[in-house]
Design a protein around this motif. Structure first.
Motif, PDB file in Angstrom:
ATOM      1  N   GLU A   1       0.599  -1.517   0.304  1.00 17.22           N
ATOM      2  CA  GLU A   1      -0.139   0.141   0.142  1.00 17.22           C
ATOM      3  C   GLU A   1       0.660   1.521   0.067  1.00 17.22           C
ATOM      4  O   GLU A   1       0.150   2.444  -0.554  1.00 17.22           O
ATOM      5  CB  GLU A   1      -0.938  -0.160   1.208  1.00 17.22           C
ATOM      6  CG  GLU A   1      -2.357   1.450   1.043  1.00 17.22           C
ATOM      7  CD  GLU A   1      -3.142   1.031   2.421  1.00 17.22           C
ATOM      8  OE1 GLU A   1      -3.959   2.207   2.647  1.00 17.22           O
ATOM      9  OE2 GLU A   1      -3.364  -0.243   3.058  1.00 17.22           O
ATOM     10  N   ALA A   2       2.164   1.001   0.803  1.00 15.87           N
ATOM     11  CA  ALA A   2       3.165   2.705   0.859  1.00 15.87           C
ATOM     12  C   ALA A   2       3.408   2.460  -0.957  1.00 15.87           C
ATOM     13  O   ALA A   2       3.576   3.730  -1.220  1.00 15.87           O
ATOM     14  CB  ALA A   2       4.365   2.823   1.841  1.00 15.87           C
ATOM     15  N   ILE A   3       3.820   1.578  -1.501  1.00 17.03           N
ATOM     16  CA  ILE A   3       4.887   2.066  -2.369  1.00 17.03           C
ATOM     17  C   ILE A   3       3.940   2.477  -3.463  1.00 17.03           C
ATOM     18  O   ILE A   3       3.657   2.997  -4.338  1.00 17.03           O
ATOM     19  CB  ILE A   3       5.350   0.150  -2.910  1.00 17.03           C
ATOM     20  CG1 ILE A   3       6.256   0.175  -2.550  1.00 17.03           C
ATOM     21  CG2 ILE A   3       5.649   0.381  -4.942  1.00 17.03           C
ATOM     22  CD1 ILE A   3       6.631  -1.577  -1.904  1.00 17.03           C
ATOM     23  N   PHE A   4       2.059   1.919  -3.270  1.00 20.40           N
ATOM     24  CA  PHE A   4       0.790   2.232  -4.234  1.00 20.40           C
ATOM     25  C   PHE A   4       1.269   3.687  -4.438  1.00 20.40           C
ATOM     26  O   PHE A   4       0.569   4.628  -5.280  1.00 20.40           O
ATOM     27  CB  PHE A   4      -0.114   1.344  -4.270  1.00 20.40           C
ATOM     28  CG  PHE A   4      -1.144   2.036  -5.488  1.00 20.40           C
ATOM     29  CD1 PHE A   4      -1.362   1.341  -6.064  1.00 20.40           C
ATOM     30  CD2 PHE A   4      -1.891   2.660  -4.263  1.00 20.40           C
ATOM     31  CE1 PHE A   4      -2.464   1.618  -6.844  1.00 20.40           C
ATOM     32  CE2 PHE A   4      -3.166   3.328  -4.564  1.00 20.40           C
ATOM     33  CZ  PHE A   4      -3.264   3.139  -6.018  1.00 20.40           C
ATOM     34  N   ASN A   5       0.621   4.199  -2.901  1.00 17.41           N
ATOM     35  CA  ASN A   5       0.483   5.506  -2.426  1.00 17.41           C
ATOM     36  C   ASN A   5       2.060   6.465  -3.134  1.00 17.41           C
ATOM     37  O   ASN A   5       1.649   7.765  -3.094  1.00 17.41           O
ATOM     38  CB  ASN A   5       0.168   6.234  -1.035  1.00 17.41           C
ATOM     39  CG  ASN A   5      -1.345   4.884  -0.680  1.00 17.41           C
ATOM     40  OD1 ASN A   5      -1.876   4.996  -1.211  1.00 17.41           O
ATOM     41  ND2 ASN A   5      -1.440   4.666   0.686  1.00 17.41           N
ATOM     42  N   GLU A   6       2.868   6.241  -2.800  1.00 19.49           N
ATOM     43  CA  GLU A   6       4.166   6.595  -3.383  1.00 19.49           C
ATOM     44  C   GLU A   6       4.087   6.445  -5.224  1.00 19.49           C
ATOM     45  O   GLU A   6       4.409   8.452  -5.292  1.00 19.49           O
ATOM     46  CB  GLU A   6       5.696   5.732  -2.902  1.00 19.49           C
ATOM     47  CG  GLU A   6       5.715   5.539  -1.652  1.00 19.49           C
ATOM     48  CD  GLU A   6       6.902   5.373  -1.014  1.00 19.49           C
ATOM     49  OE1 GLU A   6       6.834   4.712   0.295  1.00 19.49           O
ATOM     50  OE2 GLU A   6       7.216   4.595  -1.904  1.00 19.49           O
ATOM     51  N   ILE A   7       3.844   5.922  -5.251  1.00 18.04           N
ATOM     52  CA  ILE A   7       3.628   5.799  -7.284  1.00 18.04           C
ATOM     53  C   ILE A   7       2.642   7.357  -7.235  1.00 18.04           C
ATOM     54  O   ILE A   7       2.722   7.472  -8.723  1.00 18.04           O
ATOM     55  CB  ILE A   7       3.091   4.467  -7.621  1.00 18.04           C
ATOM     56  CG1 ILE A   7       4.165   3.624  -7.241  1.00 18.04           C
ATOM     57  CG2 ILE A   7       3.310   4.579  -9.018  1.00 18.04           C
ATOM     58  CD1 ILE A   7       4.231   2.120  -8.242  1.00 18.04           C
ATOM     59  N   LYS A   8       1.174   6.475  -6.763  1.00 19.62           N
ATOM     60  CA  LYS A   8       0.007   7.519  -7.067  1.00 19.62           C
ATOM     61  C   LYS A   8       0.628   9.295  -7.165  1.00 19.62           C
ATOM     62  O   LYS A   8       0.614   9.742  -7.018  1.00 19.62           O
ATOM     63  CB  LYS A   8      -0.926   7.000  -6.467  1.00 19.62           C
ATOM     64  CG  LYS A   8      -2.449   7.635  -6.250  1.00 19.62           C
ATOM     65  CD  LYS A   8      -3.736   6.981  -6.312  1.00 19.62           C
ATOM     66  CE  LYS A   8      -5.005   7.656  -6.066  1.00 19.62           C
ATOM     67  NZ  LYS A   8      -5.169   8.897  -5.375  1.00 19.62           N
ATOM     68  N   ALA A   9       1.241   9.206  -5.244  1.00 21.05           N
ATOM     69  CA  ALA A   9       1.626  10.745  -5.145  1.00 21.05           C
ATOM     70  C   ALA A   9       2.088  11.193  -6.112  1.00 21.05           C
ATOM     71  O   ALA A   9       1.872  12.584  -6.224  1.00 21.05           O
ATOM     72  CB  ALA A   9       1.900  10.312  -3.217  1.00 21.05           C
ATOM     73  N   ARG A  10       3.395  10.714  -6.421  1.00 19.33           N
ATOM     74  CA  ARG A  10       4.282  11.111  -7.572  1.00 19.33           C
ATOM     75  C   ARG A  10       3.695  11.857  -9.195  1.00 19.33           C
ATOM     76  O   ARG A  10       4.635  12.312  -9.730  1.00 19.33           O
ATOM     77  CB  ARG A  10       5.637  10.169  -7.546  1.00 19.33           C
ATOM     78  CG  ARG A  10       6.444  10.525  -6.695  1.00 19.33           C
ATOM     79  CD  ARG A  10       7.631   9.543  -6.747  1.00 19.33           C
ATOM     80  NE  ARG A  10       9.034  10.092  -5.865  1.00 19.33           N
ATOM     81  CZ  ARG A  10       9.498   9.244  -4.940  1.00 19.33           C
ATOM     82  NH1 ARG A  10       9.282   8.193  -4.773  1.00 19.33           N
ATOM     83  NH2 ARG A  10      10.515   9.385  -3.944  1.00 19.33           N
ATOM     84  N   THR A  11       2.399  11.108  -9.903  1.00 20.62           N
ATOM     85  CA  THR A  11       2.125  10.676 -10.856  1.00 20.62           C
ATOM     86  C   THR A  11       0.685  11.601 -10.671  1.00 20.62           C
ATOM     87  O   THR A  11       0.260  11.794 -10.328  1.00 20.62           O
ATOM     88  CB  THR A  11       1.272   9.359 -10.889  1.00 20.62           C
ATOM     89  OG1 THR A  11       2.087   8.194 -10.986  1.00 20.62           O
ATOM     90  CG2 THR A  11       0.907   9.537 -12.406  1.00 20.62           C
ATOM     91  N   VAL A  12       1.497  13.259 -11.763  1.00 24.19           N
ATOM     92  CA  VAL A  12       0.627  13.489 -12.399  1.00 24.19           C
ATOM     93  C   VAL A  12      -0.650  13.085 -12.878  1.00 24.19           C
ATOM     94  O   VAL A  12      -0.293  13.462 -14.180  1.00 24.19           O
ATOM     95  CB  VAL A  12       1.037  14.901 -12.526  1.00 24.19           C
ATOM     96  CG1 VAL A  12       0.143  16.169 -12.640  1.00 24.19           C
ATOM     97  CG2 VAL A  12       2.411  15.292 -12.180  1.00 24.19           C
ATOM     98  N   GLU A  13      -1.308  12.625 -12.228  1.00 21.50           N
ATOM     99  CA  GLU A  13      -2.570  12.092 -12.638  1.00 21.50           C
ATOM    100  C   GLU A  13      -3.433  12.835 -13.678  1.00 21.50           C
ATOM    101  O   GLU A  13      -4.019  12.132 -14.986  1.00 21.50           O
ATOM    102  CB  GLU A  13      -3.269  11.464 -11.804  1.00 21.50           C
ATOM    103  CG  GLU A  13      -2.902  10.771 -10.683  1.00 21.50           C
ATOM    104  CD  GLU A  13      -3.792  10.171  -9.480  1.00 21.50           C
ATOM    105  OE1 GLU A  13      -4.616   9.586  -9.815  1.00 21.50           O
ATOM    106  OE2 GLU A  13      -3.921  10.376  -8.361  1.00 21.50           O
ATOM    107  N   THR A  14      -3.578  13.967 -13.422  1.00 24.95           N
ATOM    108  CA  THR A  14      -4.164  14.502 -14.621  1.00 24.95           C
ATOM    109  C   THR A  14      -3.100  15.547 -15.465  1.00 24.95           C
ATOM    110  O   THR A  14      -2.946  16.003 -15.476  1.00 24.95           O
ATOM    111  CB  THR A  14      -5.639  15.529 -14.157  1.00 24.95           C
ATOM    112  OG1 THR A  14      -6.314  14.808 -13.038  1.00 24.95           O
ATOM    113  CG2 THR A  14      -5.524  16.976 -15.203  1.00 24.95           C
ATOM    114  N   ASP A  15      -3.161  14.861 -16.225  1.00 22.86           N
ATOM    115  CA  ASP A  15      -2.268  14.853 -17.396  1.00 22.86           C
ATOM    116  C   ASP A  15      -3.073  14.829 -19.014  1.00 22.86           C
ATOM    117  O   ASP A  15      -4.119  14.318 -19.193  1.00 22.86           O
ATOM    118  CB  ASP A  15      -1.359  14.088 -17.253  1.00 22.86           C
ATOM    119  CG  ASP A  15       0.384  15.085 -18.016  1.00 22.86           C
ATOM    120  OD1 ASP A  15       0.614  16.064 -18.111  1.00 22.86           O
ATOM    121  OD2 ASP A  15       1.038  14.157 -17.844  1.00 22.86           O
ATOM    122  N   LEU A  16      -2.149  15.721 -20.342  1.00 22.05           N
ATOM    123  CA  LEU A  16      -2.101  15.467 -21.227  1.00 22.05           C
ATOM    124  C   LEU A  16      -1.315  15.164 -21.955  1.00 22.05           C
ATOM    125  O   LEU A  16       0.297  15.290 -21.680  1.00 22.05           O
ATOM    126  CB  LEU A  16      -3.144  16.073 -21.801  1.00 22.05           C
ATOM    127  CG  LEU A  16      -2.825  17.727 -21.938  1.00 22.05           C
ATOM    128  CD1 LEU A  16      -3.382  18.795 -22.183  1.00 22.05           C
ATOM    129  CD2 LEU A  16      -2.346  18.617 -20.173  1.00 22.05           C
TER     130      LEU A  16
END
Length: 720
Positions: A65-80
């Protein structure tokens, strides 16, 4: 590790002996019964394997869960993406926070007569729609209520009115082709099941071309569907009956020709189909009988059609030649192939693309991929101008062609390195100017905190093996470190420099991530590949072991904390390494592993097996190949050895490496191991070769693998 000691007992796999006999050799296979995918007993066994894997790794849940959250936090999810122009439209994709899939969009382009202005992408903001923006396909809506979603191709008619797309909802790479009217948003009645990758419209938009696979899941037909007709009446444009040949097609840059390619890893054939003539039939360009591995790009020079051919004709690392259309009527031996780029021992030519004014060539030099550009004027003659390579300031990087439109005054380049997030450049053909269109943003990331360096290990036969060593900047080899070694080494595929957010979660915890560029890949040219295939395949495995020993000898690796990881053919590598040197590794992660290679290739009716003969040899007909493959195939060579902690990760609907391979391998490992480390299999019940679909599911899969690695390396806070 302590939790695993208290986990329930591993599933008991019943033995049902089956004898396989080839070349006078009888092999008893106790676990072949696991191949029956529809058997309730097999399904129950796979579910038991998942339950056991979950129990053994339960104390890794918080770390996952920690790794998943780190990936998610580093990723700019709204992008183009950066818009790319095709005809009168700018095409791009959007991603939105909380959404699994991309949204494919477009907006109309304008033509002012100023080429530079007309080919400058419109300013678009992430999460903000712009006037006139049109959604072509929303992957999130398409995926609603479905266990899996993947696109196998998209194509738009020349007039921009129709969209063809193919989607897979099971993970087995069996796509359904649909046609959408972009004016009304409605689907046309046309729907074709079980198509393969690749779609193209005819210039008038009345026909769509697609490929069809045979029973062994090999693309063997190219068909043309006329819109509004019954798919049962679709025309077979070309059919390839040789089970060892792969079929595909590409569109010429001017969209007037369909290039039909048939080939394997050693030779190929190309035919061309005139799309302007609905009654045309394919015409031979380069026949397979000449045993030349090649690719071709049509272009027009001085008003005459010609073909730029990348080929290995007396050129191990390929060269580029020009074949003018008037040469096609001549016998092959009399044809004049004009040299565009000559063969070089130190540079591998990968392929070409053409605009109306320039030729773009993809090359591999000093192990890395890059591009060179030269004008079409004078091409193949004494007046040809020298090739120019766009310059970058890093030593280890990947620069590849992303797009080269015929009419464009620039080409689109993708750039990345191990610690440089993806960049998009436009390279102006007239003056060589590089325009940075996008630098991918990464949250909470400072590239100065990390280092990527190249070292060379020495194989037992004296061959120098390149290694890429990735780590935090404060980590050195003055004291040993936990290490993850990754390898692939097949099909001439190169493990090129490239940024990855998930890997940061390993590096930040002090892990040194090493990529071993073993023989069988393409990093050092064609010879590097040839020295790791067929009857030289064992070099791939021994190179990986020697690379690991180099990390020990040079102080990088803690002898008790090394994990090996690889997937698909790299999973075969993992299985072979487990048998060769289990004592070197604390753990091994084998992703969709090709660990029962000999069984699969001996059965030409299995998906893609016959195509593998050019990579591994044909053990059905050749006793020497059979004996050699049997001497390294992981499943046949499981023995009474102290195997380390092992995770086999697979998918039920994978059509490339069937789930039965890791299922059998894991059962046999548990039966034979003299060690006490747990051996688990995690199977995605709704996934394909790439695992479950959707970016969040992909992150979860990566987090599972990395948590398993960290736990094995003693870096799980929840572990003892």
């Amino acid at each position: 590790m302590s939790h695993a000691e208290h986990a329930p007992a591993a599933p008991q796999t019943p033995k049902v002996p089956t004898v396989r006999t080839h070349h006078g050799d009888a092999f008893t296979d106790d676990y072949e019964w696991l191949r029956d995918k529809d058997s309730p007993q097999v399904r129950a066994h796979l579910e038991a394997e998942n339950a056991y894997a979950e129990a053994v790794t339960a104390d890794q849940a918080q770390l996952r869960e920690a790794i998943f959250n780190e990936i998610k936090a580093r990723t700019v999810e709204t992008d183009l993406s950066v818009p790319a122009r095709k005809r009168g439209w700018w095409y791009f994709t959007r991603t939105a926070e909380g959404s699994q899939y991309a949204i494919h969009c477009r907006v109309a382009a304008t033509d002012t007569g100023d080429l530079a202005a007309d080919w400058t992408p419109p300013a678009i903001e992430a999460g903000v729609p712009i006037e006139g923006e049109q959604v072509l396909l929303d992957g999130n809506k398409e995926a609603e209520g479905k266990p899996f979603f993947s696109l196998g191709g998209m194509a738009v008619t020349e007039d921009g009115n129709l969209l063809a797309y193919a989607q897979d909802n099971a993970g087995d790479e069996r796509f359904t082709l649909r046609i959408k009217d972009l004016g009304t948003g409605e689907l046309l009645p046309d729907s074709i099941e079980n198509v393969f990758y690749g779609l193209a419209f005819s210039p008038d938009g009345t026909r769509v071309f697609y490929t069809v696979v045979d029973d062994s899941w090999r693309p063997h037909q190219i068909k043309a569907h006329t819109l509004g007709t019954d798919p049962a009446t679709d025309t077979v444009v070309f059919q390839e009956d040789d089970p060892g040949m792969w079929l595909g097609f590409d569109l010429a840059a001017d969209r007037t020709e369909l290039l039909i390619s048939i080939g394997n890893s050693e030779y190929s054939e190309t035919l061309t189909l005139d799309l302007l003539d609905p009654h045309a039939v394919p015409v031979m360009l380069v026949s397979r009988e000449h045993r030349i591995l090649h690719s071709a790009d049509p272009l027009t020079l001085d008003g005459q059609r010609a073909y730029v051919i990348t080929h290995d004709r007396d050129a191990l690392n390929n060269m580029v030649s020009l074949l003018r259309i008037d040469q096609l009527a001549l016998p092959f031996a009399q044809q004049r192939w004009e040299t565009v780029l000559e063969h070089r021992d130190t540079v591998k030519v990968e392929g070409t693309a053409a605009t109306a004014t320039h030729l773009v060539v993809s090359v591999r030099k000093d192990t890395t991929e890059r591009v060179v550009v030269l004008p079409l004027e004078g091409l193949g003659t004494a007046a040809q101008q020298p090739a120019v390579e766009p310059a970058f300031d890093e030593e280890l990087y990947t620069c590849s062609l992303a797009n080269a439109e015929l009419e464009a005054p620039m080409i689109r380049l993708s750039y990345t390195s191990d610690f440089t997030p993806a960049r998009v450049y436009d390279y102006t053909l007239a003056d060589g100017t590089l325009l940075l269109r996008k630098q991918t943003q990464v949250n909470d990331y400072d590239p100065a905190k990390y280092r990527a360096t190249r070292e060379w290990a020495t194989a037992a036969d004296g061959t120098k093996i390149p290694l890429t060593i990735l780590r935090r900047a404060d980590i050195t080899n003055e004291t040993p470190n936990p290490v993850l070694v990754y390898g692939y080494g097949s099909y001439e595929m190169s493990m090129d420099p490239g940024f990855g957010i998930p890997r940061l979660s390993l590096l930040d915890r002090g892990v040194v991530f090493v990529i071993a560029h073993v023989r069988g890949g393409g990093e050092l040219g064609r010879s590097w590949y040839l020295e790791g295939k067929k009857l030289a395949k064992k070099n791939t495995f021994t190179d990986f072991v020697d690379a690991t020993k180099h990390l020990l000898d040079t102080g990088w690796a803690d002898p008790k904390r090394i994990v090996a990881m690889g997937g698909s053919a790299g999973g075969l590598l993992m299985g072979a390494v487990a048998n060769l040197a289990p004592q070197l590794y604390a753990g091994i992660i084998a992703q969709v592993p090709f660990v029962d290679a000999l069984t699969s290739i001996l059965d030409p009716d299995l998906p893609l097996s016959a195509l593998e003969w050019e990579e591994w040899g044909n053990p059905i007909e050749d006793a020497d190949v059979y004996e050699y493959m049997k001497s390294y195939s992981p499943y046949e060579n499981v023995a009474a050895l102290p195997y380390p902690k092992i995770a086999a990760v697979t998918s039920l609907n994978d059509t490339r490496v069937l789930y039965v391979e890791p299922a059998k391998w894991v059962a046999k490992l548990r039966e034979q191991t003299t060690g006490t480390a747990p051996i688990v299999m995690k199977i995605e019940m709704d996934g394909g070769h790439g695992g479950a679909s959707g970016r969040y599911e992909g992150w979860k899969t990566r987090a599972w693998d990395y948590a398993f690695a960290l736990d094995t390396l003693g870096l799980n806070p929840a572990g003892a």
